[in-house]
Design a protein around this motif. Structure first.
Motif, PDB file in Angstrom:
ATOM      1  N   GLU A  34       0.651  -1.040   0.231  1.00  0.00           N
ATOM      2  CA  GLU A  34      -0.058  -0.107   0.153  1.00  0.00           C
ATOM      3  C   GLU A  34       1.010   1.097  -0.023  1.00  0.00           C
ATOM      4  N   LYS A  37       2.804   1.776  -3.440  1.00  0.00           N
ATOM      5  CA  LYS A  37       1.798   2.352  -4.629  1.00  0.00           C
ATOM      6  C   LYS A  37       1.798   3.800  -4.396  1.00  0.00           C
ATOM      7  N   ARG A  38       2.102   4.408  -3.417  1.00  0.00           N
ATOM      8  CA  ARG A  38       1.797   6.065  -3.119  1.00  0.00           C
ATOM      9  C   ARG A  38       3.367   6.510  -3.030  1.00  0.00           C
ATOM     10  N   ASP A  41       3.669   9.999  -4.679  1.00  0.00           N
ATOM     11  CA  ASP A  41       2.650  11.077  -4.749  1.00  0.00           C
ATOM     12  C   ASP A  41       3.579  12.058  -3.784  1.00  0.00           C
ATOM     13  N   PHE A  44       3.162  12.550   0.257  1.00  0.00           N
ATOM     14  CA  PHE A  44       2.642  11.357   0.868  1.00  0.00           C
ATOM     15  C   PHE A  44       3.903  11.022   1.651  1.00  0.00           C
ATOM     16  N   SER A  58       9.249  11.929  -4.989  1.00  0.00           N
ATOM     17  CA  SER A  58       8.465  12.323  -5.967  1.00  0.00           C
ATOM     18  C   SER A  58       9.209  13.462  -7.116  1.00  0.00           C
ATOM     19  N   SER A 216      -1.464  13.537  -6.310  1.00  0.00           N
ATOM     20  CA  SER A 216      -0.397  13.065  -7.359  1.00  0.00           C
ATOM     21  C   SER A 216       0.007  14.001  -8.452  1.00  0.00           C
TER      22      SER A 216
END
Length: 233
Positions: A34, A37-38, A41, A44, A58, A216
């Protein structure tokens, strides 16, 4: 005798004279599916409030893609993390007569003059890097008061990205004053908490879009692209 809680390993190599590979590995706690996956972003983070901005990976991801590179992360809880970056090997520079200047009208197509208002130095530099990679020009203000002072001059941004939570006026106190100065200037209100205060503030003023953190790249770019495509004036 002693043990290291976390070992960081860095390796580089050439691949077929076409790619340069950089691999960074650690033996830390790793990431769950989980979280993985981010990982790219903006904003995050799994760290405590005030311990991280969530912009490191990022910015790295956008920088690698801007150089036509590839980035991959492999991670499992308890097994550390491996980040692999591949960048194209440099080619000889073209001869001067082969270098064509990009027409100014083409280079500036779809670009925006962005006023970025945030009190966090790391967020300022990271967001500015991302926006400039997309071709936008960025002016930074560290507070609502500084942003308002800039807008009282001849400065004409196309959009303002305003952080909700800042010392001083903050987003809540800045937005009404900004709207009095520039009634139709598009504004993106960025906040980590979409509560009734943020919702009421955005709803009370025209040309305001809420952007919840973490967001995102696609979400931010979509909003900016819509503004860039909108008629000016």
């Amino acid at each position: 005798m002693f043990s290291l809680a976390n070992i960081l390993t860095l390796r580089t190599r050439n691949i077929d004279n076409a790619w340069i590979e950089v691999v960074v590995e650690d033996t830390g706690s790793g990431m769950s599916k989980e979280v993985l996956k981010r990982a790219f972003d903006p904003f995050f983070t799994t760290k405590e409030i005030g311990k991280g901005t969530g912009l490191g990976l990022s910015v790295v991801n956008r920088t690698v893609k801007a150089h036509q590179g590839q980035l991959e992360i492999q991670s499992e809880p308890g097994h550390g993390t491996r980040v692999g970056i591949r960048l194209p090997a440099c080619k000889p520079p073209p001869c001067p007569e082969e270098t064509a200047a990009v027409p100014r009208s083409e280079a500036s197509a779809g670009t925006l003059r962005v006023l970025l208002v945030d009190d966090d130095d790391l967020i300022q530099s990271s967001m500015q890097a991302i926006l400039e990679l997309w071709g936008h020009s960025v002016t930074v203000a560290s507070s609502g008061e500084e942003a308002l002072a800039k807008l009282e001059t001849d400065f004409q941004p196309d959009v303002v990205i305003l952080d909700m939570n800042m010392p001083g006026l903050g987003g809540r106190g800045t937005l009404p004053r900004l709207r009095a100065l520039r009634p139709t200037l598009p504004l993106i209100l960025s906040t980590g908490q979409i509560d009734q205060v943020a919702t009421d503030l955005a709803g009370a003023h025209s040309h305001v879009t809420l952007l919840p953190k973490p967001f995102s790249h696609g979400e931010l770019q979509e909003k900016l692209s819509m503004l860039a495509a909108a008629p000016k004036g």
